[in-house]
Design an enzyme around this catalytic site. Structure first.
Site, PDB file in Angstrom:
ATOM      1  CB  CYS A 104     -22.121  61.628 -80.471  1.00  0.00           C
ATOM      2  SG  CYS A 104     -21.684  61.461 -78.734  1.00  0.00           S
ATOM      3  CG  HIS A 138     -23.138  59.421 -74.846  1.00  0.00           C
ATOM      4  ND1 HIS A 138     -23.053  60.767 -74.542  1.00  0.00           N
ATOM      5  CD2 HIS A 138     -23.143  58.766 -73.651  1.00  0.00           C
ATOM      6  CE1 HIS A 138     -22.993  60.911 -73.226  1.00  0.00           C
ATOM      7  NE2 HIS A 138     -23.044  59.717 -72.669  1.00  0.00           N
ATOM      8  CB  CYS A 149     -23.909  64.965 -77.337  1.00  0.00           C
ATOM      9  SG  CYS A 149     -22.229  65.335 -77.836  1.00  0.00           S
ATOM     10  CD  GLU A 150     -20.953  71.056 -74.026  1.00  0.00           C
ATOM     11  OE1 GLU A 150     -19.751  71.327 -73.921  1.00  0.00           O
ATOM     12  OE2 GLU A 150     -21.821  71.504 -73.245  1.00  0.00           O
ATOM     13  CG  HIS A 151     -18.735  67.627 -77.650  1.00  0.00           C
ATOM     14  ND1 HIS A 151     -18.432  66.624 -76.744  1.00  0.00           N
ATOM     15  CD2 HIS A 151     -18.315  68.780 -77.078  1.00  0.00           C
ATOM     16  CE1 HIS A 151     -17.842  67.145 -75.686  1.00  0.00           C
ATOM     17  NE2 HIS A 151     -17.768  68.448 -75.855  1.00  0.00           N
ATOM     18  CG  HIS A 152     -21.025  65.058 -82.293  1.00  0.00           C
ATOM     19  ND1 HIS A 152     -20.403  64.489 -81.201  1.00  0.00           N
ATOM     20  CD2 HIS A 152     -20.071  65.192 -83.251  1.00  0.00           C
ATOM     21  CE1 HIS A 152     -19.128  64.279 -81.484  1.00  0.00           C
ATOM     22  NE2 HIS A 152     -18.900  64.699 -82.714  1.00  0.00           N
ATOM     23  CD  GLN A 172     -23.089  59.804 -68.791  1.00  0.00           C
ATOM     24  OE1 GLN A 172     -23.192  59.503 -69.971  1.00  0.00           O
ATOM     25  NE2 GLN A 172     -22.974  58.888 -67.838  1.00  0.00           N
TER      26      GLN A 172
END
Length: 195
Positions: free
Chosen positions: A158, A156, A87-90, A128
């Site tokens: 996250c 996920h 995941c690019e956010h976390h 995704q």
């Protein structure tokens, strides 16, 4: 030995990442010189290069390298392709399976190449939704089939190990082009992947 798999890492990138991961350990309150952590910065530096190797790969070239003329014009499906991404956010993993189909228009590709295309885009920092469309676009642009369908089902971390902590949630995304935009063709695909 007839076959030997060799992993190769960029020395400068590895060294720079190691310094940063060592600093991260210390910022988190750990002793980076502790026996169990001595090699952790190097291991993580190499793991991150492995997990993001998709940035150095070309999905279209992979497909084109096994593109064959064939008169077959029925649905081709490779389902349950396992995928692992970040995941690019976390920067936490998400994992699951992809179902990929296309209807040839004069060309087919090696079946393993569809799985490789999934890996090329999964081995990057991702969401995704984008991953689903990148897979579809690469197949559509390279093979120019009558249609492409991609469905991804993933869990996920996250969402599972932090934040809302929903352990049993599964995220499903889909993308369709060409003949798969027709309800009957899409229904046939969805029925076949649900078996």
């Amino acid at each position: 030995m007839a076959y030997n798999k060799v992993e190769s890492y960029d020395d400068k990138i590895t060294t720079d990442l190691m310094k940063n991961y060592k600093a991260c350990l210390e910022l988190l309150g750990e002793d980076s010189e502790r026996e169990g952590l001595l090699k952790t910065p190097e291991r993580v530096a190499k793991a991150m290069q492995f997990l993001t190797q998709g940035y150095q790969q070309d999905a279209k070239a992979i497909l084109a390298g096994a593109k064959f003329t064939e008169a077959y014009s029925e649905m081709v499906i490779v389902k349950d392709i396992e995928l692992y991404s970040m995941c690019e956010h976390h920067m936490l993993p998400f994992f699951g399976k992809a179902h990929v189909a296309y209807i040839p228009n004069g060309y087919i590709t090696g079946l393993s190449k569809l799985a490789r295309v999934v890996d090329v885009f999964a081995r990057r920092l991702q969401v995704q939704e984008r991953l689903t469309h990148q897979i579809l676009d690469a197949i559509q642009e390279t093979l120019q089939p009558q249609g492409v369908a991609v469905v991804i089902e993933a869990q996920h971390l996250c969402m599972m190990m932090r934040g809302v902590q929903k352990q049993n949630s599964i995220t499903t995304t889909s993308a369709f082009s060409g003949q798969f935009e027709d309800g009957r063709t899409r229904s046939e695909f969805m029925k076949l992947i649900s078996k």
